[in-house]
Every structure is written in structure tokens, then in C-alpha cells.
Design an enzyme around this catalytic site. Structure first.
Site, short mmCIF file in Angstrom:
data_model
loop_
_atom_site.label_atom_id
_atom_site.label_comp_id
_atom_site.label_asym_id
_atom_site.label_seq_id
_atom_site.Cartn_x
_atom_site.Cartn_y
_atom_site.Cartn_z
N ASP B 11 0.87 -1.18 0.00
CA ASP B 11 0.00 0.00 0.00
C ASP B 11 0.90 1.22 0.00
O ASP B 11 1.79 1.33 0.85
CB ASP B 11 -0.88 0.03 1.26
CG ASP B 11 -1.98 -1.03 1.20
OD1 ASP B 11 -2.31 -1.48 0.09
OD2 ASP B 11 -2.48 -1.42 2.27
N ASP B 130 -13.91 -6.17 -2.10
CA ASP B 130 -13.85 -6.16 -0.64
C ASP B 130 -15.15 -6.78 -0.13
O ASP B 130 -16.24 -6.26 -0.41
CB ASP B 130 -13.69 -4.73 -0.11
CG ASP B 130 -12.27 -4.20 -0.33
OD1 ASP B 130 -11.34 -5.04 -0.40
OD2 ASP B 130 -12.09 -2.98 -0.46
#
Lengths: 205, 254
Positions: B11, B130
Site C-alpha cells: 500500500d 472487498d
């Protein structure tokens, strides 16, 4: 020594370029047959669909160029789609291809419980010590992304095999042409070695 | 034989690799280019970079990182985060990424999947999902977007099938419930999705030990497994994990 990279709008050439730059090779990218004819060796890469790619090749006269370049005897490396469309035809929308080598590209069977595209790292078994695999341990893994596989008519042309439901020819070679279904430019140190073997090969040896 | 892939996820926020837990709180842990090189040396099969930069004026930093990574590592990598248009996709692909990943933007505008596949080839288009347990949904799982903050009325299984139909090349399946727990991947969810689609499924969220990867390959039928903090923080190496999986008779690239 200058390597020409044939650009026919089939996918991203950036990774082939960065791999060649990393290896210190002199190269240029072009879609102009007259420019490419000046190269000492040719890389014919590509990711995409056979029929639309053939249309672009024809429109730019690159199919004729490829046949002449092949006849001239300069080394050619076909990668992925570039490995498939040097054959006579492809089952992908029944496309007539460049036809440097007799054979056909076939679709992986959808009823074998296999995920299509064949995507990821798979082992490549070199079958006859071709120079392109020099100093690469046999059964090393290379990165694949494809839904069709090359099937040259002359099985003596096959230089490597890979298993994905069936055993298919993941590399073949005829005269000055070497064609690999996997992506050496995305296959880590072994892939770089393969490209280096192509770059360093002296003609006629 | 096709091998199971280990994918390391980085990330990236304002040019630095960061790691958060359950999408709350992030700490910077290093330079993404140097980290990418290190994992490449360790034998990672693929990398994923998620741009979690909040401000759009800092987007250019990510493109520079992608270019630098492409010059240093010779394996496939994908870039996600904030990709909403074909022009966003083109930018990261031309910078040297093999694949682009869309998530919330695909839920809001599913045609981005088919358009992306048409322009760049389906192998380029990764869709991140997700997923959260939701018993009001037929499959028992629902979709959340915006980094796990917003629930949408979408069944996870239906969405996965639609993603495939729209022409995506791969699904990254992230379990919000498992993410950051280090208790293992959501096996039941992974298996359900992987057995229902014909494209590769990458399991994500919950890895804490090498055994968790073995489980998600064997029982979850995942084609690849995403890891982050195991290698970023907990001292595991990609090579060590692969050695373990090899002993467990799971085909991996050594």
C-alpha cells in the site's frame, strides 16, 4: 548490433524495452517495415487478439515484411501472440496468420476444469538443448498469460514443452526463428537470461 | 504444472509503503521501490501496488514509482487505487505495469471492466472485491466499497460472476473480516468464489503464517495468495514461505 522491436499496437511493449535496456542491448521500436528492415535482429512481441492484430500487421505491410525478414535469415524472436501468429492460422476467430511456420494455434479446452487464460508461472521443459535455453536450468518456470497455444505441424520444431491440462509446445524454432509462448521479459532472472541468449547469439553459430 | 503464486501487496501513500489494520490507522514502513527489489530477489511471483494517496495532486508520485519499479524488476506487477477511467488505466500501463486493478470504481461503473478489457486485453484487468459477511445476502457475503467504509447492496457471489462476464482477467478477493487479523484467510468465501468462476482468484486478507497460505491453496482453491505484513513486518521471507509450501507438496516456483 541493433534490435528492432516490432510495434503493431498489440499490448504493452514497455516491459520488453526495459528488459533490453537492462541487458544493455541497443534497440528501437518501430511499426515501419522499412525502418525495421535495417535491424540486425527482430523481436516480435504482443499480447492481444489474433484477428485484429493480423489486420493491423497487414495494413502496415508488416506481414510481408516478416516473411521477407525470415527469408533473409536474420534472427527473430516471437513472444506470446508473436509466437502464435507466425504460424499459418489461429482458432481465435479462425484467423489466417503470417505463415512463417506450418501449424495452427489452438484454444485450451474449456471442459477440463482449467482456468482460462492460463495465467501464472509454469515449468518449461527444454527438449533438445536449443541455444535460447543456454545456461538456464531445465524445467525452470516462466510467466504465461494466454488462452490459445501454438501447435506447429512439424513436431521436430518443438524445443520446449509445458503442461496445462495437455502438454503443449511452449517454444519452437525453425531456422532463424525462435518463438516462445511465455513472457521472458516478465520471467525474472531466467527470462532475462533467455533474452540475453537471443541478443548475444552470433549468427550462423 | 501451473504453480501457485505468492503476491506481495504494497500500500503506497504519498510515495511511501504503509500498512494499516482493518483500514484504520497507517504506519509508513519503507520505500516501495527498494522493497519491490528486495521481494524480487526473494523470489516473489508478482507484486501489487495500491495507491492510497488521499489527494489527487500527489497522484504523479505513484506514476514515478511505477516507472522506477518497471526498470528494476522483471516480473508482473499490478497497480490499483483511484483508477476510474480508461485514461487512468493507460497511464499506469504505459508506465510499465502489467495489470491494473479496479475496485470501488467498478462497483459504481461496471462498464470500466469491459472497456478496460476491450482496450488493453482481459489479462490486464484485475477486479478487487472487498467482501464482508452479510447474512441478508443469498451467498452470505456482501460487497463493501471505499476501503471498507461503505456497504453496497450487492451479493459477493453474484458480483464475482458478473466481473467474469464483463471480461476481467482475475479477481482479488479481500475479506474485510479476516484482513489484519493474522488468523488465516477466509477459506469458505475463497473456495465458493474460486469454484464459481473460470478466471484466477487471488485470496487476500488474514495471512499470518505459512500454513495459512497452504490452507487457502488446498482448501480455499485459490490460484494465488496475497501477503503483506507477514513479509513487511513479521520477518517472513518469500523464499521461506515457498520452501514451506514446497514441503507441503504445493506447486510453487522455487
Amino acid at each position: 548490433m541493433k534490435i528492432g522491436i516490432l510495434n503493431y499496437d498489440a499490448g504493452n511493449l514497455k516491459s520488453v524495452e526495459t528488459a533490453l535496456a537492462h541487458l544493455g542491448a541497443k534497440y528501437f521500436v518501430s511499426s515501419d517495415p522499412y525502418e525495421l528492415a535495417k535491424s540486425d535482429k527482430l523481436i516480435f512481441p504482443g499480447v492481444g487478439e489474433a484477428q485484429s492484430s493480423m489486420k493491423i500487421l497487414k495494413k502496415r505491410g508488416l506481414d510481408i515484411f516478416l516473411r521477407e525478414y525470415f527469408k533473409k535469415g536474420n534472427p527473430i524472436l516471437g513472444i506470446c501472440l508473436g509466437c502464435q501468429i507466425v504460424l499459418d492460422s489461429s482458432e481465435e476467430r479462425n484467423t489466417k496468420c503470417v505463415g512463417l511456420v506450418p501449424g495452427n494455434s489452438k484454444e485450451f479446452s474449456h471442459n477440463m476444469d482449467l482456468k482460462i487464460p492460463h495465467m501464472g508461472w509454469n515449468q518449461v521443459q527444454s527438449t533438445n538443448n536449443h541455444y535460447i535455453f543456454k545456461d538456464i536450468p531445465n524445467n525452470s518456470s516462466f510467466y504465461f498469460v494466454h488462452s490459445y497455444y501454438p501447435d506447429p505441424d512439424n513436431q521436430n520444431a518443438v524445443i520446449a514443452l509445458t503442461d496445462y491440462g495437455i502438454s503443449f509446445s511452449s517454444a519452437f524454432s525453425v531456422d532463424n526463428l525462435v518463438a516462445v509462448q511465455f513472457h521472458p521479459e516478465k520471467s525474472g532472472p531466467h527470462g532475462l537470461k533467455l533474452l540475453d541468449n537471443f541478443i548475444s547469439k552470433t549468427q550462423g553459430v | 504444472m501451473l504453480q501457485k503464486r505468492i503476491i506481495v501487496c504494497l500500500d503506497v501513500r504519498d510515495g511511501k509503503t504503509t500498512k494499516g489494520v482493518k483500514f484504520k490507522g497507517n504506519v509508513d514502513i519503507g520505500d516501495p521501490v527498494l522493497m519491490a527489489e528486495e521481494y524480487y530477489k526473494q523470489g516473489v511471483d508478482e507484486l501489487v501496488f495500491y495507491d492510497i494517496t488521499a489527494s489527487s495532486e500527489k497522484r504523479g508520485i505513484m506514476i514515478d514509482i511505477v516507472k522506477k519499479v518497471a526498470e528494476k524488476i522483471f516480473i508482473p506487477f499490478s497497480v490499483g487505487g483511484g483508477i476510474r477511467t480508461l485514461s487512468d488505466m493507460k497511464q499506469v500501463i504505459l508506465a510499465g505495469a502489467e495489470k491494473v486493478s479496479v475496485n470501488s470504481s467498478a462497483v459504481k461503473n461496471p462498464s470500466i471492466i469491459s472497456e478496460g478489457a476491450k482496450h488493453f486485453g482481459k489479462q490486464c484487468i484485475v477486479v478487487g472485491m472487498d467482501v464482508e459477511m452479510d447474512f441478508s445476502k443469498p451467498s452470505g457475503y456482501g460487497i463493501v466499497i471505499n476501503g471498507g467504509r461503505t456497504k453496497v447492496d450487492l451479493d459477493a457471489l453474484e458480483w464475482a460472476k458478473k466481473i467474469e462476464k464483463l471480461g476481467a482477467g482475475e479477481i482479488v478477493l479481500n475479506s474485510i473480516d479476516a484482513d489484519g487479523t493474522k488468523n488465516g484467510y477466509e477459506i469458505k468465501l475463497t473456495r465458493m468464489i474460486s469454484e464459481s468462476v473460470g478466471i484466477p482468484v487471488v485470496a487476500s486478507g488474514g495471512a499470518g503464517t505459512s500454513m495459512h497460505l497452504a490452507d487457502v491453496f488446498n482448501e480455499g482453491k485459490a490460484d494465488a495468495a496475497l501477503i503483506a505484513s507477514m513479509v513487511h513486518i513479521d520477518g517472513y521471507t518469500v523464499g521461506g514461505i515457498k520452501e514451506f509450501l514446497n514441503k507441503e507438496n504445493i506447486p510453487v516456483r522455487i
